[in-house]
Design a protein around this motif. Structure first.
Motif, PDB file in Angstrom:
ATOM      1  N   GLN A  63       0.715  -1.273  -0.186  1.00  0.00           N
ATOM      2  CA  GLN A  63      -0.070  -0.121   0.118  1.00  0.00           C
ATOM      3  C   GLN A  63       1.021   1.179   0.023  1.00  0.00           C
ATOM      4  O   GLN A  63       0.240   2.363  -0.216  1.00  0.00           O
ATOM      5  CB  GLN A  63      -0.905   0.156   1.217  1.00  0.00           C
TER       6      GLN A  63
ATOM      7  N   ASP B  13       0.811   3.977  -3.157  1.00  0.00           N
ATOM      8  CA  ASP B  13      -0.520   4.584  -3.145  1.00  0.00           C
ATOM      9  C   ASP B  13      -0.816   5.729  -2.123  1.00  0.00           C
ATOM     10  O   ASP B  13      -1.316   6.716  -2.268  1.00  0.00           O
ATOM     11  CB  ASP B  13      -1.421   3.876  -3.322  1.00  0.00           C
ATOM     12  N   ILE B  14      -0.388   5.268  -0.879  1.00  0.00           N
ATOM     13  CA  ILE B  14      -1.031   6.133   0.408  1.00  0.00           C
ATOM     14  C   ILE B  14       0.169   7.313   0.310  1.00  0.00           C
ATOM     15  O   ILE B  14      -0.276   8.341   0.641  1.00  0.00           O
ATOM     16  CB  ILE B  14      -0.733   5.280   1.600  1.00  0.00           C
TER      17      ILE B  14
ATOM     18  N   LYS C 246       1.672   8.806  -2.154  1.00  0.00           N
ATOM     19  CA  LYS C 246       0.908   9.656  -3.291  1.00  0.00           C
ATOM     20  C   LYS C 246      -0.366  10.450  -2.836  1.00  0.00           C
ATOM     21  O   LYS C 246      -0.196  11.592  -2.717  1.00  0.00           O
ATOM     22  CB  LYS C 246       0.562   8.868  -4.483  1.00  0.00           C
ATOM     23  N   GLU C 247      -1.180   9.806  -2.154  1.00  0.00           N
ATOM     24  CA  GLU C 247      -2.470  10.306  -1.608  1.00  0.00           C
ATOM     25  C   GLU C 247      -2.289  11.377  -0.411  1.00  0.00           C
ATOM     26  O   GLU C 247      -2.531  12.234  -0.622  1.00  0.00           O
ATOM     27  CB  GLU C 247      -3.375   9.297  -1.142  1.00  0.00           C
TER      28      GLU C 247
ATOM     29  N   SER D  10      -0.564  14.308  -1.763  1.00  0.00           N
ATOM     30  CA  SER D  10      -1.505  15.446  -2.428  1.00  0.00           C
ATOM     31  C   SER D  10      -2.554  16.086  -1.139  1.00  0.00           C
ATOM     32  O   SER D  10      -2.845  17.092  -1.356  1.00  0.00           O
ATOM     33  CB  SER D  10      -2.466  14.725  -3.241  1.00  0.00           C
ATOM     34  N   LEU D  11      -2.905  15.563  -0.194  1.00  0.00           N
ATOM     35  CA  LEU D  11      -3.817  15.622   0.857  1.00  0.00           C
ATOM     36  C   LEU D  11      -3.142  17.117   1.804  1.00  0.00           C
ATOM     37  O   LEU D  11      -3.621  17.984   2.119  1.00  0.00           O
ATOM     38  CB  LEU D  11      -4.214  14.791   1.867  1.00  0.00           C
TER      39      LEU D  11
ATOM     40  N   GLU E 146      -0.456  18.850   0.581  1.00  0.00           N
ATOM     41  CA  GLU E 146      -0.787  20.011  -0.318  1.00  0.00           C
ATOM     42  C   GLU E 146      -2.056  20.860  -0.363  1.00  0.00           C
ATOM     43  O   GLU E 146      -2.071  22.004  -0.251  1.00  0.00           O
ATOM     44  CB  GLU E 146      -0.161  19.522  -1.692  1.00  0.00           C
TER      45      GLU E 146
ATOM     46  N   LEU F  25      -2.649  16.480  11.142  1.00  0.00           N
ATOM     47  CA  LEU F  25      -2.656  15.203  10.874  1.00  0.00           C
ATOM     48  C   LEU F  25      -2.361  14.411  11.972  1.00  0.00           C
ATOM     49  O   LEU F  25      -2.836  13.238  12.097  1.00  0.00           O
ATOM     50  CB  LEU F  25      -1.666  15.057   9.626  1.00  0.00           C
TER      51      LEU F  25
ATOM     52  N   LEU G  47      -1.348   8.066  12.698  1.00  0.00           N
ATOM     53  CA  LEU G  47      -2.006   7.948  11.478  1.00  0.00           C
ATOM     54  C   LEU G  47      -2.037   6.506  10.724  1.00  0.00           C
ATOM     55  O   LEU G  47      -2.893   6.125  10.139  1.00  0.00           O
ATOM     56  CB  LEU G  47      -1.126   9.064  10.637  1.00  0.00           C
TER      57      LEU G  47
ATOM     58  N   GLN H 125      -4.395   4.118  11.982  1.00  0.00           N
ATOM     59  CA  GLN H 125      -5.497   4.551  11.339  1.00  0.00           C
ATOM     60  C   GLN H 125      -5.645   3.791   9.817  1.00  0.00           C
ATOM     61  O   GLN H 125      -6.667   3.273   9.357  1.00  0.00           O
ATOM     62  CB  GLN H 125      -6.037   5.947  11.097  1.00  0.00           C
ATOM     63  N   TYR H 126      -4.608   3.875   9.026  1.00  0.00           N
ATOM     64  CA  TYR H 126      -4.572   3.490   7.885  1.00  0.00           C
ATOM     65  C   TYR H 126      -4.782   1.923   7.756  1.00  0.00           C
ATOM     66  O   TYR H 126      -5.245   1.176   7.080  1.00  0.00           O
ATOM     67  CB  TYR H 126      -3.266   3.958   6.967  1.00  0.00           C
TER      68      TYR H 126
END
Lengths: 342, 126
Positions: free
Chosen positions: A27, A30-31, A33-34, A37-38, A40, A64, A70, A73-74
């Motif tokens: 994972q 992908d995490i 990258k996400e 963007s979050l 940012e 965060l 965190l 949580q993921y």
């Protein structure tokens, strides 16, 4: 400012790395990258049209939260060394294993001392303690590791058999309880005694300075009797083990204690009643010490002859009391049974 | 002198009460998070956009809780996601899947029933 931009970029990198490194390989990309963007998005919401400042980034990251939280949580599951479902079973098994290891070790060491008596009693006792302690720690480590592995690979998905109200144990009477500390203390003293018996019977005596003036026991006869004394002390240890394991006074325990006490008493009488083990010269040796002329008299001799009988009498008395108390407590306080075999 | 002591006692009780209420309210809100999130994802949204949408409608949720939640819902099959690369920054958009829409519909019905039951209990008393 250029510095600001660089340090902002680096801080984001650090944060994202600290979160994603705790996550499974698949994972991660992908995490990451996400999450970038979050971050940012959150940053530009604060900075609006201006360039974002480090202060704003700090606020975003604080919002965060801690990377470990965190990541948890993921992940979606909580991580435990030993989960709440299995902890009760773990603790129960741990107690059993520790008790077994402890007593096993004690027994092994005791037999070892009997076979080859140690030279130095203090060293022997220290060694004894160290060995027992380290074996307990090892046992603890093994049980914990096994349960931790089970938690890791099975996520605590195993349960024991279904609980049944009929399995409920009867309520013990408060006076029926045997405090766990008592037998332990008894065993420790027995071990000390055992070591002394093997190595230092010359301790029993009257000393003038460092030299024994009068020894209580005839050392030759003592050495011959050592196996019997060992047997007696071992019986005592066995009795304490039973008391420890039982935890409370029951008829079963009382019977066992009675048997052991009778055997112990018989051995005691066998060892200490015959005059041979007692140093016949005790009184005469005593006489040689300054100011103890009385020791040479006939009175003193007679007294010395009676001592063994007195000692045996005291021992017998003590054992009978022990038997009586244990039986009495067992019969009065044995917990009632709830299960009706009807 | 007695006045001051009495006021101190009042203040203590008041702040304790506030804390208790806010804790219980937190639990209540937590229960409704998923329903609210699903309701907003009937149209595609990206992470921070959803935070803003919810906040506009009176639900404040921590980003650190929301983002992983969306991933989990996707893993369960309730959402689908797509990386939108047309804009200046790439963004991951989430939206209800078909399964998600069905489940959301059912949840809404259940919610109405739940609301009725709870109101009955509150108004009807014992």
């Amino acid at each position: 400012m250029e510095n600001d931009e660089k340090s902002i970029a680096e801080l984001i990198d650090r944060y994202v790395y600290d979160v994603t490194r705790r996550l499974p390989q698949l994972q991660r990309a992908d995490i990451e990258k996400e999450l970038r963007s979050l971050i940012e998005d959150m940053l530009s919401a604060k900075a609006k049209r201006d360039a974002p400042t480090k202060q704003q980034l700090l606020e975003v990251l604080r919002e965060l939260g801690r990377p470990s939280a965190l990541a948890a949580q993921y992940r979606g599951t909580k991580q435990y060394l030993i989960g709440p479902d299995t902890f009760d079973m773990y603790f129960m098994i741990l107690k059993i294993v520790l008790a077994a290891t402890g007593f096993g070790m004690i027994l092994a060491l005791v037999i070892g001392y009997i076979n080859s008596p140690p030279q130095n009693p203090i060293e022997a006792f220290a060694n004894f303690l160290a060995t027992v302690l380290s074996s307990l720690v090892e046992a603890f480590a093994w049980v914990t590791v096994i349960f931790a592995l089970a938690e890791r690979y099975m996520h605590g998905k195993w349960k024991g058999k279904e609980w049944d109200p009929l399995d409920l144990p009867p309520i013990p009477h408060e006076k029926a309880e045997i405090k766990r500390s008592e037998p332990i203390v008894g065993i420790v003293f027995s071990i000390i005694f055992l070591i002394i018996v093997q190595t230092a019977p010359w301790l029993f005596g009257v000393y003038s300075g460092r030299h024994p003036a009068a020894l209580v026991f005839n050392l030759n006869v003592w050495n011959a009797m050592v196996p019997w004394m060992d047997a007696m002390i071992c019986l005592g240890i066995l009795k304490e083990i039973f008391r420890f394991l039982s935890g409370k006074y029951t008829v079963r325990l009382a019977v066992a204690v009675t048997v052991i006490d009778i055997l112990t008493l018989i051995l005691f009488i066998y060892i200490f009643l015959p005059p041979a083990i007692w140093n016949a010269n005790f009184m005469t040796s005593l006489q040689n010490i300054n100011g103890l002329a009385w020791a040479g008299s006939a009175e003193a001799s007679n007294l010395w002859n009676i001592v063994p009988k007195i000692l045996v009498g005291i021992a017998a008395f003590g054992h009978i009391i022990d038997i009586a108390v244990t039986l009495a407590r067992a019969f009065r306080y044995e917990p009632r049974h709830t299960a009706d075999p009807a | 002198m007695y006045d001051i002591q009495y006021n101190r006692l009042e203040v203590m009780i008041l702040s304790d009460m506030r804390e208790i209420v806010s804790n219980l309210l937190l639990e209540l809100r937590r229960g409704t998070i998923i329903l609210c999130v699903l309701s907003q994802l009937q149209t595609p949204k990206y992470g921070y956009g959803l935070v803003e949408a919810l906040e506009e409608k009176g639900m404040r949720i921590e980003p650190g809780t929301l983002y992983p939640l969306m991933r989990r819902l996707e893993k369960q099959g309730l959402l689908t996601s797509e990386w939108e690369t047309s804009g200046s920054k790439p963004r991951k958009y989430y939206v209800l899947s078909d399964l998600g829409r069905q489940i959301y519909g059912q949840l809404c019905v259940e919610w109405a029933g739940l609301e009725e039951d709870v109101n009955k209990m509150i108004k009807g008393g014992m």
